[in-house]
Design a protein around this motif. Sequence first.
Motif, PDB file in Angstrom:
ATOM      1  N   ASN A  77      53.822  18.249  85.732  1.00  0.00           N
ATOM      2  CA  ASN A  77      53.555  19.492  84.950  1.00  0.00           C
ATOM      3  C   ASN A  77      52.071  19.782  85.384  1.00  0.00           C
ATOM      4  O   ASN A  77      51.102  18.718  85.256  1.00  0.00           O
ATOM      5  CB  ASN A  77      53.660  19.274  83.382  1.00  0.00           C
ATOM      6  N   THR A  79      49.588  21.407  83.712  1.00  0.00           N
ATOM      7  CA  THR A  79      48.575  21.197  82.939  1.00  0.00           C
ATOM      8  C   THR A  79      48.280  19.719  82.655  1.00  0.00           C
ATOM      9  O   THR A  79      47.200  19.384  82.282  1.00  0.00           O
ATOM     10  CB  THR A  79      48.987  21.794  81.545  1.00  0.00           C
ATOM     11  N   CYS A 154      51.455  28.220  77.909  1.00  0.00           N
ATOM     12  CA  CYS A 154      52.837  28.781  78.567  1.00  0.00           C
ATOM     13  C   CYS A 154      53.273  27.755  79.665  1.00  0.00           C
ATOM     14  O   CYS A 154      54.317  26.942  79.514  1.00  0.00           O
ATOM     15  CB  CYS A 154      52.822  29.805  79.367  1.00  0.00           C
ATOM     16  N   ALA A 155      52.415  27.205  80.379  1.00  0.00           N
ATOM     17  CA  ALA A 155      52.589  26.267  81.386  1.00  0.00           C
ATOM     18  C   ALA A 155      53.167  25.018  80.872  1.00  0.00           C
ATOM     19  O   ALA A 155      53.754  23.926  81.522  1.00  0.00           O
ATOM     20  CB  ALA A 155      51.731  26.143  82.571  1.00  0.00           C
ATOM     21  N   LEU A 259      56.479  28.924  87.554  1.00  0.00           N
ATOM     22  CA  LEU A 259      55.181  28.730  86.867  1.00  0.00           C
ATOM     23  C   LEU A 259      54.981  30.097  86.540  1.00  0.00           C
ATOM     24  O   LEU A 259      54.535  30.239  85.034  1.00  0.00           O
ATOM     25  CB  LEU A 259      54.147  27.997  87.790  1.00  0.00           C
ATOM     26  N   PHE A 260      54.692  31.131  87.109  1.00  0.00           N
ATOM     27  CA  PHE A 260      54.551  32.435  86.810  1.00  0.00           C
ATOM     28  C   PHE A 260      55.000  33.463  87.783  1.00  0.00           C
ATOM     29  O   PHE A 260      55.517  33.195  88.900  1.00  0.00           O
ATOM     30  CB  PHE A 260      52.945  32.690  86.640  1.00  0.00           C
ATOM     31  N   THR A 278      56.147  25.415  90.304  1.00  0.00           N
ATOM     32  CA  THR A 278      55.198  24.506  89.821  1.00  0.00           C
ATOM     33  C   THR A 278      54.536  23.589  91.034  1.00  0.00           C
ATOM     34  O   THR A 278      53.163  23.477  90.951  1.00  0.00           O
ATOM     35  CB  THR A 278      55.831  23.829  88.696  1.00  0.00           C
ATOM     36  N   HIS A 313      44.000  33.436  88.795  1.00  0.00           N
ATOM     37  CA  HIS A 313      45.296  32.334  88.482  1.00  0.00           C
ATOM     38  C   HIS A 313      44.823  31.163  89.172  1.00  0.00           C
ATOM     39  O   HIS A 313      44.820  30.049  88.895  1.00  0.00           O
ATOM     40  CB  HIS A 313      46.224  32.724  89.078  1.00  0.00           C
ATOM     41  N   TYR A 318      43.962  27.211  87.756  1.00  0.00           N
ATOM     42  CA  TYR A 318      44.685  25.886  88.223  1.00  0.00           C
ATOM     43  C   TYR A 318      43.902  25.318  89.144  1.00  0.00           C
ATOM     44  O   TYR A 318      44.148  24.160  89.238  1.00  0.00           O
ATOM     45  CB  TYR A 318      45.840  26.667  88.468  1.00  0.00           C
TER      46      TYR A 318
END
Length: 630
Positions: A77, A79, A154-155, A259-260, A278, A313, A318
């Motif tokens: 993940n 995050t 969200c992530a 992821l987005f 991801t 982003h 990230y």
Amino acid sequence: MAESFDVKLESKTYVPDPSYKEASNIGDYNEAYNHYLKDPDAFWEGMAQELTWFKPWDRLKEWSHPYAKWFVNGKTNITYNCLDRHVNSERKNKVALIWRGEEEEQERIFTYRQLHREVQRCANALKSLGIKKGDTVCIYMPLIPEHIVAMLACARIGAVHSIVYGGFGASALNTRIRDANAKVVITADVGYRRGKRVPLKTIVGDAVINAPSVEKIVVLRRTKPQLELVSEMEIDYHELLQNASKDCEAEVMDAEDPLFILYTSGTTGQPKGIVHTTGGYMVGTYYTSKYVFDMKENDVHWCTADPGWITGHSYIVYGPLAAGATVLITETTPDYPDPGIWWRIIEEFGVTIFYTAPTAIRMFMKVGEEWPNKSNLDTLRIIGSVGEPLNPEAFDWYHRVIGKSQCPILDTWWQTETGMHMITTMVGEPMKPGFAGRPIPGIQADVVDKEGNPVPPNVGGLLVLKEPWPSMMRTVHNNDERYRQYWETIPPYYTAGDLAVKDKDGYIMVLGRADDIIIVAGHNIGTAEVESALVSHEAVAEAAVIGKPDVLKGQAVKAFVILRLGYEPSEKLRNELIYHVRMGIGPIAMPSEIDFVPSLPKTRSGKIMRRVLKAQEMGIDPGDISTLEE
Ligand code: 6R9
């Protein structure tokens, strides 16, 4: 476009002090690049192993042109790597995020631990609204900490975020919400820009009419007295978070889970929803933060982009957080209250890495070096540029006035689609103003003709990437056909859509877009999007839009408009049309000139030939006009 063309290349070379290279995370560029070439798979596996995976990948990649999977069956993940990894280490109380508002005293600071807690609460809040893994959430917020928190939340739970830049108007927002099928929109009552309020929530209200997928609108209220929430869809951000529980484990994500989605302008009207996944995106942004930006434990990193663009982003959120850096964000504009504000911020917070766009650099050049000279910029050690070509004059100024003739400049070429830096001059390497540089280790780039043959040095051609890389986009949302075009125009390569030229040392100069995208002040604007906004006005029959060179903004939008019968050209109508585009798409797309014309040059099949208009405008040869309608 001509197949290839000669370009006059002359440039001086700046060689940074050898101490930069010696101390850099990457070391010597040639060595690092050759090391990568010897075993590309081992290079990427080594990079990914610097991060935490819940389950290791079975295979590094599966490449079946033009589709790629990276870190196959790996689980992680992002995050967890941006937050938990640091919270479980000595970085726990390190500052993760510094926010500076428009006013002097507005300042908020989050340690990694505090950011981790906020994100978990927000993640649970989203869950309480019924958001699950795979659902899409639209974020339309000003540049405040909660914007970053919302993205990470969200992530955290596997929801796909789709961020829309707060400068876009209602119709652009509506198109993006609908294409992404967003269930929730997170916004704020207002953003601040040059002391004025931007009514974000009102714009969202207009944008969700005709957007049936939207179930709830979460509103962060900043103003006093509080804006009233009226419709049943609207929920207060703080209340929602207060009622949410504080622990939220990171969802186990497959490396290939999306992821987005991030929209970028296309040439055919509909913006393209670029999809990133991801694992590969995480590895790519981490790698470039640590080895291109050379992030070290004590760096304070300031990327002046908005999170609504890919630069935000990847290099506000990230990458730097995965690398454990301290990130600065500000809601300030570069010239408010005066053009000294950014330099005062650098001094005040001891910024060490500064990343901005040529358009900002050119604006600062225009207002004069007395502004940066009022502040002490000695903490800066690396300065970067992104978004458009950094012309040699701007390079020289940036290097001398901001970098004090010391700091390496990273002129980074990349795209929304690439996810991370592709071409630049790595820290410590000789720099050539006007040239982005060479492909970074991990990337193979070249300049080729339409058949894919490399063009000789000093001859212009098309910029291509020859091998897949982890952070490449996986598809264009709802338009996989468009995705395939990138890889099928000059197979087997990825065609970036940019014109470029290489010199004898392999340094690449990017010349601009080969298609119809206009880059205004670093923002990509599709000609078609502006044209359709113009045509949506009752007085307009047809419109064509081109980019015109502009000293300050790089390019400016110029529109040619055919009026409907019964309407007469006037100054009033001209202003009305400019306002109309502003309301529809946003201030960045506003035409700076509108010509009323009786007809437009078109192909026989009815397509407007913008390059003919452009040639006329600039007094140059339009080239091949065989397809031009009589
Ligand atoms: C990161 C970003 C991508 C387009 C790209 C090119 C232009 C970006 C550049 C540059 C010359 C640079 N571009 N960086 N041109 N030198 N260092 O900007 O992504 O918004 O998708 O735009 O921007 O034309 O193709 P995106």
